[in-house]
Design an enzyme around this catalytic site. Structure first.
Site, PDB file in Angstrom:
ATOM      1  N   LYS C  75       0.872  -1.174   0.000  1.00 17.77           N
ATOM      2  CA  LYS C  75       0.000   0.000   0.000  1.00 17.77           C
ATOM      3  C   LYS C  75       0.910   1.225   0.000  1.00 17.77           C
ATOM      4  O   LYS C  75       1.948   1.231   0.687  1.00 17.77           O
ATOM      5  CB  LYS C  75      -0.883  -0.038   1.256  1.00 17.77           C
ATOM      6  N   SER C 150      -9.724   2.146   2.925  1.00 14.53           N
ATOM      7  CA  SER C 150      -8.805   2.872   2.069  1.00 14.53           C
ATOM      8  C   SER C 150      -7.817   1.982   1.317  1.00 14.53           C
ATOM      9  O   SER C 150      -7.240   2.436   0.333  1.00 14.53           O
ATOM     10  CB  SER C 150      -8.015   3.857   2.924  1.00 14.53           C
ATOM     11  N   SER C 174     -10.084  -0.241   7.062  1.00 15.80           N
ATOM     12  CA  SER C 174      -9.438  -0.048   5.757  1.00 15.80           C
ATOM     13  C   SER C 174      -8.761  -1.281   5.164  1.00 15.80           C
ATOM     14  O   SER C 174      -8.386  -1.270   3.997  1.00 15.80           O
ATOM     15  CB  SER C 174      -8.413   1.081   5.842  1.00 15.80           C
TER      16      SER C 174
END
Lengths: 477, 95, 483
Positions: C75, C150, C174
């Site tokens: 990420k 997210s 997330s």
């Protein structure tokens, strides 16, 4: 109208650690800009703070030394504001649960002892520095200092004059150095202070509106800044005006204080506990461990010097003003086995004067206590007189030679042989019949003339006691 | 709690956050909505509850006082917007 | 090859069935081919090939770390030395991190080959990946729906089999919510289990990293690499990391599963409720015991979260000021102009909303009513979980009230988006570990089952998840357009 001044001080003492409060970067002073600012100090994305254990011990040490409450539970908070020398946009400080709670410090002003309350002392990180030399109209930021540990010591508004404020500041300055937690170097900014100043009519109970004088970096300026600010406030009130609560900067060149509007704009610091740091728990073990490390504090040392060495309060105060000086003195007494009074005279007199002439600290003295002890022993055993000793001391200062070798080499040994002294005196009496007559007719003062002449003739080496004795017997009326 | 455009501007200044004038109203609306959501907190009595700042009940760990970092100025300043003579440059700071 | 799990790939690499270079090139080709998914912000092709070659050299010597040669991606919230680390924001579009996050270091040490950096909501603020400066990510199951957020890029890339596993972070759901919406396995570790050093902070007391994979078995392998004490993170916990793989096959007979009644109220979509019930029934068949538990304060989790997270982020993001790194506005007139415009231009609307709310909640006169109050509620919620976990081994429930929603469907009303995090947020408040595993489909859209465990009970969660994956094949489904 009679006015009373009310002063409280916030002292920032840089803690003498090797590394920063939350990072492993060096705290050494004077490095090239930004060479000692690591990712944590720069507040780069993703980095995190970890507390330096030495910082915590030092704060506890200070707290114990001022008889303060040490928090069992303490919390770091973020103080939020934007400034280019503050890399993260917040300063890690403490708000609700400081390490050190209420304590006190006694000061002496005009021979009286007064107690100044310490509200709290908390840990925080220092900011960087803005350099205002001109970079095409821009300001340069050096973050080497960012993250240096600070102990902020906040006093109660207990001081009533600039003199008291200076006395308090000196006491704290002396203490932090005694404790080895701060180098006390004010030029380098290791020890600085903000002063909260207000005035009120002496009959009034509530405090007047205060102003905060920022970043005063010498004892002299603290006194001057407070006095000039007090004058300014009284002038305003007496002219029917009102004091505005604000931050002011002392300008030493102009000897005036002026408003710092830039610091006034945003004063909503939005403190909240720093979620990157966990609560600090101070155990009883840590407290007693640190307590055991505490040196004898200046106040106690001074009392002991008066009691044990029969020194007067002033001399004891001078000798206990720094741990190094006190150690020198006590070592000298022990090493020389001479009278403490004589030792203290030498230390507070010739030694300090010589150090001051060259701007040296006691631990940089070219004459160690061992060397000085030999010299004092030569006075005690009548090898030399006190006066000749000063001459020897000067020679020792600029060489590595011992007192004995200097005395030997320069032939400074006292003449104690009464036969040799008698011969000198007989000659002087024979050469000065007029003075002999004057003395014999009752002019006592002339006796000094004969002493002087004899010492001169012996090049200062005649034992003064012996000279007196022989003269007295030769000039019997 | 309803916030006005003026409130938004004040908060935005505190956060040094530029907001286009034409968006202020919509921020005021969204923020008021968020505060309305948040206001549900007052439906419960928490007088005897201790605030919880961390999920785990742990103590701060301490680091030995050792210098572990070396100078990385060049690396760090390679990503800086404006530097000169080893300094980060910003518009003039007035004190 | 692309449907293989990390466990299978590691075995194949060590058996010499294929080289890391071949694997890496084949995944890089898929990433290129499915470029329109927009799951990657940066693809580090050259670096990946170089480290694949290194991995092959190591594999040839035998006796290598577990993940040697296995391709993964991070990420874009994890700092990667020498590689752009944008956090999904224009603010950090030019930020080349000068250091690695601890998690990145650990994967490097475990021999993994990093293929690039994955798309995400800006500064991890969002539940749909629509707040990313780099544009929204498509859900591989339906291109017009969101992948969740997210960690939307991570979830989409794993679901589309562009990568066998990815890192994610979870502040209020997330990892779990995008895992659920994309039909993959995601695990948020116990707060303090995975180092936060170099993981760009959104809300420091809630943020926690974890793996996103096809299977629980793979999640165990990745967590093994990620977890552990880090002296650079004060909130990292110094306790032993167990072997997460050894207990995967433990029997679930007698397992006590708690179902909070508040998870199954009217707000839950009926199809979703049915899917979760079906999954729970599978556990019953495996010998688990179902117990109803109660979380009376659950409804206050979202209000409290929207004080705590914005408050922390308002300070965490203050360092983005255009002075030392990141976006700087052109020709600042003065210092305040530099701050205001750099930050105004660098941050998107959702980030600004949260900074503003956080700033407000902490400001003078409001601190007690908002921040302290929220922290008190946090304790109540945490106590609810503690009580429940005294009665049961794990808690189960939905991850999200609905399957993936349409792109743009909820952007006009931020509050509606926030409310969808009701089942995940409370877990971050308590700091507990939790997983999302594939548990069926509604209208061809994946459904996630949430499994919540006690502090540091990740091994138990993985065991519970793995056993379900032995009797179901939801986790093996690949979206048609990516077959």
């Amino acid at each position: 109208m009679q006015w009373e001044t009310v002063i409280g001080l916030e002292i920032h003492a840089q803690l003498a650690t090797k590394s920063k409060i939350f990072s492993g970067a060096s705290t050494a002073y004077g490095a090239e800009p930004n060479t000692q600012a690591c990712a944590v100090d720069l507040g780069l994305p993703g980095v995190l703070p970890v507390l330096n254990q030495q910082v915590l011990r030092m704060a506890v040490k200070f707290g114990l030394a001022i008889d303060a409450e040490i928090a069992a539970y303490s919390v770091f908070a973020r103080k939020n504001y934007f400034y280019p020398d503050l890399p993260k946009g917040y300063q890690i400080s403490q708000m609700d649960d400081p390490i050190v709670g209420i304590g006190h410090m006694d000061i002496e002003v005009n021979g009286e002892t007064r107690r100044v309350g310490v509200t709290r002392a908390h840990l925080e990180e220092d900011a960087g520095k803005s350099l205002h030399e001109d970079f095409h109209g821009l300001t340069g930021i050096d973050l080497n200092r960012a993250g240096t540990p600070l102990l902020e010591i906040v006093s109660e508004p207990d001081m009533r004059s600039a003199k008291e404020a200076v006395a308090y500041m000196r006491k704290i300055h002396e203490l932090v150095q005694y404790l080895d937690i701060c180098d006390g170097n004010m030029q380098e900014g290791s020890f600085r202070c903000d002063a909260n100043v207000s005035v009120r009519p002496v009959v009034q109970e509530e405090y007047g509106t205060r102003t905060e004088l920022k970043n005063i970096n010498s004892f002299k300026f603290v006194e001057k800044a407070i006095n000039i600010e007090v004058e300014r406030q009284i002038d305003i009130i007496e002219a029917g005006g009102r004091i505005v609560q604000e931050t002011r900067l002392y300008d030493a060149d102009k000897n005036e204080t002026r408003s710092m509007r830039s610091k006034e704009e945003a004063n909503d610091y939005r403190y909240f506990p720093d979620p990157d740091l966990l609560p600090v728990y101070i155990s009883d073990e840590l407290r007693s461990e640190v307590k055991a490390e505490l040196p004898e504090l200046p106040q106690l040392k001074r009392a002991r010097f008066i009691a044990d060495y029969k020194l007067d309060a002033e001399t004891a105060g001078i000798l206990s003003s720094s741990k190094e000086l006190a150690n020198y003195f006590e070592s000298l007494v022990k090493e020389s086995a001479c009278d403490a009074k004589i030792c203290s005279n030498w230390v507070t007199g010739d030694l300090i004067a010589a150090l001051n002439r060259q701007g040296l600290q006691i631990d940089q003295s070219p004459v160690s206590y061992q060397r000085l002890a030999r010299l004092l022993q030569r006075i005690a055993d009548n090898t030399i007189s006190g006066k000749i000793a000063k001459q020897v001391f000067e020679a020792m200062w600029s060489s590595e030679d011992s007192a004995d070798s200097i005395i030997e080499a320069q032939g400074l040994k006292q003449i104690t042989d009464s036969g040799a002294i008698e011969a000198l005196i007989d000659q002087i009496i024979a050469d000065n019949p007029g003075q002999v007559e004057q003395y014999l007719s009752g002019k006592d003062k002339v006796f000094g003339f004969f002493v002087g002449q004899t010492m001169k003739a012996s090049q200062g080496k005649a034992n003064p006691g012996e000279v007196n004795k022989v003269l007295k017997s030769k000039l019997k009326r | 709690m309803t916030l006005t455009a003026d409130d938004v501007n004040k908060i935005a200044y505190l956060a040094r956050l530029g907001i286009d004038a034409q968006d202020t109203e919509s921020y005021a609306r969204d923020l008021s909505g968020m505060l309305e959501l948040v206001a549900q907190m007052s439906t419960i009595d928490t007088d005897n509850v201790a605030p919880m700042a961390h999920p785990l009940d742990q103590a701060q760990r301490l680091r030995p006082d050792q210098v572990t970092e070396t100078c990385q100025r060049e690396v760090f300043q390679a990503i800086a917007p404006q530097v000169e003579a080893g300094l980060f440059l910003v518009p003039k700071v007035i004190e | 090859m692309y449907t293989k799990t990390i466990a299978q790939l590691a075995k194949g690499l060590q058996a010499g069935e294929y080289s890391s270079l071949e694997l890496t090139q084949s995944y890089l080709a898929r990433i290129k081919q499915h470029h329109s998914l927009n799951s990657f912000i940066t693809v580090t092709e050259d670096l990946a090939i170089a480290s694949a070659k290194q991995a092959d050299a190591m594999l040839a010597t035998g006796n290598v770390p577990l993940l040697t040669g296995v391709p993964i991606a991070h990420k874009d919230i994890f700092c990667t030395q020498g590689i752009k680390t944008s956090c999904g924001s224009k603010m950090l579009d030019n930020f080349i991190a000068p250091y690695n996050a601890t998690v990145v270091e650990k994967f490097n040490a475990a021999g993994a080959v990093t293929l690039g950096k994955l798309n995400m909501d800006e500064f991890a603020m969002g539940s749909s990946n629509e707040t990313s400066f780099y544009g929204n990510v498509q859900n591989p199951w339906a291109a017009n729906t969101v992948p969740g957020g997210s960690s939307g890029g991570s979830a989409a890339a794993v679901a589309a089999r562009l990568i066998p596993g990815a890192t994610g972070t979870d502040t209020g759901g997330s990892i779990r919510q995008p895992a659920a919406l994309c039909g993959i396995t995601g695990l948020k570790a116990t707060y303090g289990r995975v180092s936060r050093y170099g993981m760009i902070a959104y809300a420091s007391s809630l943020d926690q990293g974890g793996p996103m994979t096809q299977t629980a078995e793979d999640a165990a392998l990745m967590l093994q690499a990620m977890a552990g004490f880090d002296p650079k993170d004060s909130t990292s916990v110094d306790c032993e990391v167990p072997d997460y793989s050894t207990g995967l096959n433990n029997s679930l007979v007698g397992l006590k599963i708690g179902l909070p009644k508040e998870f199954f109220d009217a707000a839950l979509n009926s199809d979703m409720a049915a899917s979760i019930e079906a999954a729970v029934n599978e556990y019953k068949k495996m010998g688990a015991e179902i117990i109803e538990v109660s979380m009376p304060n659950l409804k206050l989790a979202i209000p409290a979260y929207y004080v705590i997270a914005p408050a922390e982020c308002s300070a965490n993001l203050s360092r983005m000021d255009g002075v030392r790194f990141g976006h700087r506005c052109a020709n600042p007139a003065n210092l305040n102009d530099l701050y205001i415009r750099s930050r105004g231009e660098g941050f998107g609307a959702e980030v600004k909303r949260r900074i503003l709310v956080g700033t407000y909640a902490l400001s003078e006169g409001y601190y007690d009513a908002y921040y302290i109050k929220a922290q008190k509620i946090r304790r109540l919620i945490s106590d609810d979980f503690k009580q429940a976990l005294e009665q049961v081994d794990v808690i189960m429930g939905p991850v999200s009230p609905t399957p993936a929603f349409g792109i743009g469907e909820k952007t006009s009303d931020p509050i509606e988006m926030y409310l969808a995090d009701i089942y995940t947020i409370a877990i971050n408040m308590a700091g507990l570990p939790a997983m999302s595993i594939p548990a069926g489909f509604i209208d061809n859209k994946p459904v996630g089952l949430q499994i919540i465990g006690n502090y540091f009970a990740e091994a138990k969660l993985l065991n519970v998840a793995h056993q379900y994956q032995q009797i179901t094949d939801w986790h093996q489904q690949t979206p048609t357009s990516f077959e």
